[in-house]
Design an enzyme around this catalytic site. Sequence first.
Site, mmCIF file in Angstrom:
data_model
loop_
_atom_site.group_PDB
_atom_site.id
_atom_site.type_symbol
_atom_site.label_atom_id
_atom_site.label_comp_id
_atom_site.label_asym_id
_atom_site.label_seq_id
_atom_site.Cartn_x
_atom_site.Cartn_y
_atom_site.Cartn_z
ATOM 1 N N CYS A 118 6.328 5.369 8.580
ATOM 2 C CA CYS A 118 5.571 5.182 7.349
ATOM 3 C C CYS A 118 6.504 5.317 6.153
ATOM 4 C CB CYS A 118 4.441 6.196 7.206
ATOM 5 S SG CYS A 118 3.538 5.947 5.665
ATOM 6 N N LYS B 106 6.089 3.779 17.163
ATOM 7 C CA LYS B 106 5.918 2.707 16.182
ATOM 8 C C LYS B 106 7.137 2.644 15.280
ATOM 9 C CE LYS B 106 2.751 0.519 12.953
ATOM 10 N NZ LYS B 106 1.392 0.522 12.383
ATOM 11 N N ILE C 134 5.889 -4.591 13.660
ATOM 12 C CA ILE C 134 6.607 -3.773 12.701
ATOM 13 C C ILE C 134 5.625 -2.986 11.840
ATOM 14 C CG2 ILE C 134 8.626 -5.260 12.576
ATOM 15 C CD1 ILE C 134 7.551 -6.468 9.969
ATOM 16 N N ASN D 154 0.842 -1.184 0.000
ATOM 17 C CA ASN D 154 0.000 0.000 0.000
ATOM 18 C C ASN D 154 0.876 1.231 0.000
ATOM 19 O OD1 ASN D 154 -0.291 1.910 2.503
ATOM 20 N ND2 ASN D 154 0.198 -0.111 3.324
#
Lengths: 257, 302
Positions: free
Chosen positions: B130, B165, B191, B69
Amino acid sequence: MKKKERALIISQTELAAGIFEMRLAAPQISSCAVPGQFVMVGIRDESHILPRPISICEADKALGQIRLVYRIAGEGTREMSTYLPGTSIDLTGPLGKGYPLDAVNEDTTALIVGGGIGIPPLLGLSKALNCTRKIVLGYRDELFLDHDFESCGNIYISTDTGSHGVKGTVMDAISQYQIKPDIIFACGPLVMLKAVKGFAAEKGIPAFISLEERMACGIGACLGCVVKTPERDNHSNVNNTRVCTEGPVFDSREVLL
Amino acid sequence: MIDMSVEIAGVRFKNPVTVASGTFGSGMEYCEFIDLSRLGAVTTKGVAAVPWEGNPVPRVAETPSGMLNAIGLQNPGIDVFMDRDLPFLAGFDTNVIVNVCGHTEEEYLAVVERLYGDTRVSMLEINISCPNVREGGMSFGTDPDMVYRITKRIKEAASQPVIMKLTPNVTDIKLTAKAAEDGGADAISLINTLTGMKIDPEKRAFVLANKTGGLSGPAIRPVAVRMVYEAAGAVNIPVIGMGGISCASDALEFILAGASMVSVGSANFSDPETVTKVIDGIEDYMVRHKVEKIKDLTGYLL
């Protein structure tokens, strides 16, 4: 109301090269589906983790069945085409917003335009619309589903190869037969939808078009399938909107193609 | 009596199962299929200080046992999130973990400051991992010094406990895990996705408009389990494990490897009922193996 439903395959037929028809027993989904909505079809081989969005060709409430007509577009749909009657598959649906059936009345002349694998959802629509229907179906070469539309209105065919009907596009057929609609309902490839949008704008009539986009969830969570919008979208708060939820059917003026 | 509850940084969760940010929106789309009150927590889609448009389409592609994605963190911004999503989530008996994203430290801090003192929010999860945004995102998460620095700044500004994260796109996950702990993080989650690419040879073109995307799904699970094991061994703060969980057995791998909680991600797309099935399956496992407290399984193999 969206449902997850395990559906039994009743029949699987190849209608044309690479185009398959699957009839499924899906009482819950068939009971509330609106023309233009779709289902997410779970692929049995779990290495295909994403379900496949397939438009509903027709829903028969009385029989509790839905009919899907789909094209082999990749490995997932190729596997779908091998499922035999008696196999059960997981469906989620009906999803998205369908065509607005109340946009017509008995005096309306509706132009229904389908291109290729965009044709199937227009069958359920054509049967449900209560008005004069001019139906233009565009194919590359080989026809499918065309006979199913015969009870719905006048049918005009175009093919890229000229093997049937007008040689050229659906727009060529519309022009050749001088169809003068009050409203348009369309589904097909992007290039066709762009032409339909332009035609509607030129004539000053509404057009409801069904868009296709790669999806992951199909229910509005992943934001994978968006289309640009001229106005800020209510849900996203930016200038794009979800094809799976606010669509797949849009007023052509509400999306930028 | 089966006790599935866990506690992280003083926050009690009724069970150790949440959802991976970005796979569940704010739960609105899923509440038609499942009762959100059954979840240990709802972890929201990343929210930024202002609305983000995200990347061009195609944004998603399937890969063998996984998917790519490149949504690009499309989100409506913190104002809409606080006016619409948080009131919605307050209607459920579950914890809310708000995932925070930004291009710069200041953008992260702007969101954290807006949420200061908001009791509807149980924890913050800071997305420094990200792969699909050019600035911020993963560029913060690959450098241990940056991880330390941003963790420290966020901790100073936040009223809620902070989860950092982490990205798997590093040589040694132990270093970034330790940097987050040293910066004062209350927990780490991992992860995030592995950067990947898919090409269509017939069209001689990239499948995603962004060219690269984040790989998720069962394909990455062995990598994720290994990294959770390594990170859990390197730090003394709780670890939230995720990466390709689609059933209870998958979730238990992470718990045994050291995860105090687990998140269901892409599997929500395959089946919107996955997360409740995982919760039921863990309970069933505990019954079968006569495990009274889920906490007794956490890090069993560490």
